[in-house]
Design a protein around this motif. Sequence first.
Motif, PDB file in Angstrom:
ATOM      1  N   GLU A  92       0.850  -1.194   0.000  1.00 30.44           N
ATOM      2  CA  GLU A  92       0.000   0.000   0.000  1.00 30.44           C
ATOM      3  C   GLU A  92       0.881   1.238   0.000  1.00 30.44           C
ATOM      4  OE1 GLU A  92      -0.680  -0.085   4.819  1.00 30.44           O
ATOM      5  OE2 GLU A  92      -2.124  -1.071   3.512  1.00 30.44           O
ATOM      6  N   TYR A  93       0.265   2.389  -0.095  1.00 31.16           N
ATOM      7  CA  TYR A  93       0.993   3.652  -0.191  1.00 31.16           C
ATOM      8  C   TYR A  93       1.894   3.887   1.024  1.00 31.16           C
ATOM      9  CZ  TYR A  93       1.880   8.616  -1.051  1.00 31.16           C
ATOM     10  OH  TYR A  93       2.477   9.831  -1.266  1.00 31.16           O
ATOM     11  N   SER A  94       1.455   3.514   2.206  1.00 31.10           N
ATOM     12  CA  SER A  94       2.301   3.718   3.394  1.00 31.10           C
ATOM     13  C   SER A  94       3.593   2.900   3.290  1.00 31.10           C
ATOM     14  CB  SER A  94       1.539   3.386   4.679  1.00 31.10           C
ATOM     15  OG  SER A  94       1.160   2.027   4.694  1.00 31.10           O
ATOM     16  N   ALA A 108      13.980  10.631 -10.548  1.00 31.09           N
ATOM     17  CA  ALA A 108      12.595  10.356 -10.931  1.00 31.09           C
ATOM     18  C   ALA A 108      12.192   8.972 -10.436  1.00 31.09           C
ATOM     19  CB  ALA A 108      12.431  10.422 -12.442  1.00 31.09           C
ATOM     20  N   VAL A 109      10.927   8.865 -10.064  1.00 28.42           N
ATOM     21  CA  VAL A 109      10.345   7.575  -9.683  1.00 28.42           C
ATOM     22  C   VAL A 109       9.112   7.369 -10.549  1.00 28.42           C
ATOM     23  CG1 VAL A 109       9.311   6.187  -7.839  1.00 28.42           C
ATOM     24  CG2 VAL A 109      11.125   7.826  -7.281  1.00 28.42           C
ATOM     25  N   PHE A 110       9.006   6.158 -11.085  1.00 25.35           N
ATOM     26  CA  PHE A 110       7.852   5.771 -11.905  1.00 25.35           C
ATOM     27  C   PHE A 110       7.237   4.553 -11.237  1.00 25.35           C
ATOM     28  CE2 PHE A 110      11.283   7.485 -14.416  1.00 25.35           C
ATOM     29  CZ  PHE A 110      10.671   8.548 -15.053  1.00 25.35           C
ATOM     30  N   LEU A 111       5.962   4.635 -10.932  1.00 23.96           N
ATOM     31  CA  LEU A 111       5.278   3.504 -10.321  1.00 23.96           C
ATOM     32  C   LEU A 111       4.353   2.882 -11.363  1.00 23.96           C
ATOM     33  CD1 LEU A 111       4.333   2.806  -6.845  1.00 23.96           C
ATOM     34  CD2 LEU A 111       2.534   2.461  -8.523  1.00 23.96           C
ATOM     35  N   VAL A 112       4.678   1.664 -11.759  1.00 22.70           N
ATOM     36  CA  VAL A 112       3.898   0.936 -12.750  1.00 22.70           C
ATOM     37  C   VAL A 112       3.064  -0.088 -12.000  1.00 22.70           C
ATOM     38  CG1 VAL A 112       3.987  -0.577 -14.759  1.00 22.70           C
ATOM     39  CG2 VAL A 112       5.721   1.227 -14.471  1.00 22.70           C
ATOM     40  N   GLU A 113       1.759   0.062 -12.050  1.00 24.08           N
ATOM     41  CA  GLU A 113       0.880  -0.909 -11.407  1.00 24.08           C
ATOM     42  C   GLU A 113       0.262  -1.792 -12.476  1.00 24.08           C
ATOM     43  OE1 GLU A 113      -2.461  -1.194  -7.936  1.00 24.08           O
ATOM     44  OE2 GLU A 113      -2.469   0.602  -9.168  1.00 24.08           O
ATOM     45  N   LEU A 114       0.498  -3.096 -12.328  1.00 22.91           N
ATOM     46  CA  LEU A 114      -0.076  -4.069 -13.250  1.00 22.91           C
ATOM     47  C   LEU A 114      -1.428  -4.494 -12.705  1.00 22.91           C
ATOM     48  CD1 LEU A 114       3.126  -6.214 -13.910  1.00 22.91           C
ATOM     49  CD2 LEU A 114       2.267  -4.245 -15.208  1.00 22.91           C
ATOM     50  N   LEU A 115      -2.454  -4.257 -13.483  1.00 24.63           N
ATOM     51  CA  LEU A 115      -3.826  -4.579 -13.103  1.00 24.63           C
ATOM     52  C   LEU A 115      -4.275  -5.741 -13.977  1.00 24.63           C
ATOM     53  CD1 LEU A 115      -4.903  -0.858 -13.275  1.00 24.63           C
ATOM     54  CD2 LEU A 115      -4.436  -2.134 -11.179  1.00 24.63           C
ATOM     55  N   GLU A 145      -7.314  -5.360  -1.869  1.00 26.25           N
ATOM     56  CA  GLU A 145      -6.598  -4.592  -2.887  1.00 26.25           C
ATOM     57  C   GLU A 145      -6.479  -3.153  -2.417  1.00 26.25           C
ATOM     58  OE1 GLU A 145      -6.837  -3.357  -7.594  1.00 26.25           O
ATOM     59  OE2 GLU A 145      -8.587  -4.236  -6.640  1.00 26.25           O
ATOM     60  N   ASP A 146      -5.304  -2.596  -2.574  1.00 27.74           N
ATOM     61  CA  ASP A 146      -5.056  -1.229  -2.149  1.00 27.74           C
ATOM     62  C   ASP A 146      -5.099  -0.293  -3.350  1.00 27.74           C
ATOM     63  OD1 ASP A 146      -4.071   0.841  -0.246  1.00 27.74           O
ATOM     64  OD2 ASP A 146      -2.419   0.851  -1.678  1.00 27.74           O
ATOM     65  N   ALA A 155       1.920  12.202  -4.165  1.00 33.44           N
ATOM     66  CA  ALA A 155       2.934  11.227  -4.574  1.00 33.44           C
ATOM     67  C   ALA A 155       4.100  11.900  -5.290  1.00 33.44           C
ATOM     68  CB  ALA A 155       2.311  10.176  -5.483  1.00 33.44           C
ATOM     69  N   ASP A 156       5.301  11.371  -5.058  1.00 34.76           N
ATOM     70  CA  ASP A 156       6.497  11.893  -5.714  1.00 34.76           C
ATOM     71  C   ASP A 156       6.885  11.035  -6.921  1.00 34.76           C
ATOM     72  OD1 ASP A 156       7.468   9.588  -4.519  1.00 34.76           O
ATOM     73  OD2 ASP A 156       9.243  10.546  -3.675  1.00 34.76           O
ATOM     74  N   TYR A 157       5.942  10.277  -7.421  1.00 35.29           N
ATOM     75  CA  TYR A 157       6.197   9.427  -8.579  1.00 35.29           C
ATOM     76  C   TYR A 157       5.160   9.697  -9.657  1.00 35.29           C
ATOM     77  CZ  TYR A 157       2.647   6.747  -6.024  1.00 35.29           C
ATOM     78  OH  TYR A 157       1.532   6.370  -5.329  1.00 35.29           O
TER      79      TYR A 157
END
Length: 186
Positions: A92-94, A108-115, A145-146, A155-157
């Motif tokens: 989760e985000y925390s 840079a940060v990239f958060l890729v969430e696979l759904l 699911e979060d 968010a910094d991403y």
Amino acid sequence: MPDSDQHASSPREARLIVVNGEEGAGKSTIIRALLPHTPRGARIDAEDVGQVNPCLMDDDLFGLIRRNVALLVENFWRAGYANVIAGSFLREYSDYLAFRRLLPPPSAVFLVELLVAKDVRDRRRVTRAKQTTQQWRDRVDLIPEDVTIRQAPDADYRYLGIDTTDLDVAETVRRIKAAIPEVYAA
């Protein structure tokens, strides 16, 4: 690439791609498939560096895994690997916030969430190389699911959600590369 400070990535070059998603979404598969396309890249699959017995899946274990991943990310950056792909360590985000406190600021940060649809995810879980028991899958399915990761207003991403239900690995990689030109520009 030699391990020396003269080859270390500068802070403006240190980028992090975090691949997230539920069990069976394809995180390990995608981070393996992305690496050959990632210039000056390294990958970390927390499922590989976080194997313990007994596996209690509690906050202490996830804290240990976050610390291990953060140390590896930083070591790769220091060794000159500017682009680090990491996956399988956030719930989760925390968790993400706790992880980020362990790292120097990347550029840079990239958060890729696979759904993925549950029926496809369930099919993947029983046919993949990383076999799990039904007991394990039932236990993991109890974790809700979060969505805070994709909705975090501060968010910094840069967030990228990809529904992989009807995608193969090559198309998923193509979409990630297209969405992150800072790393994957030709």
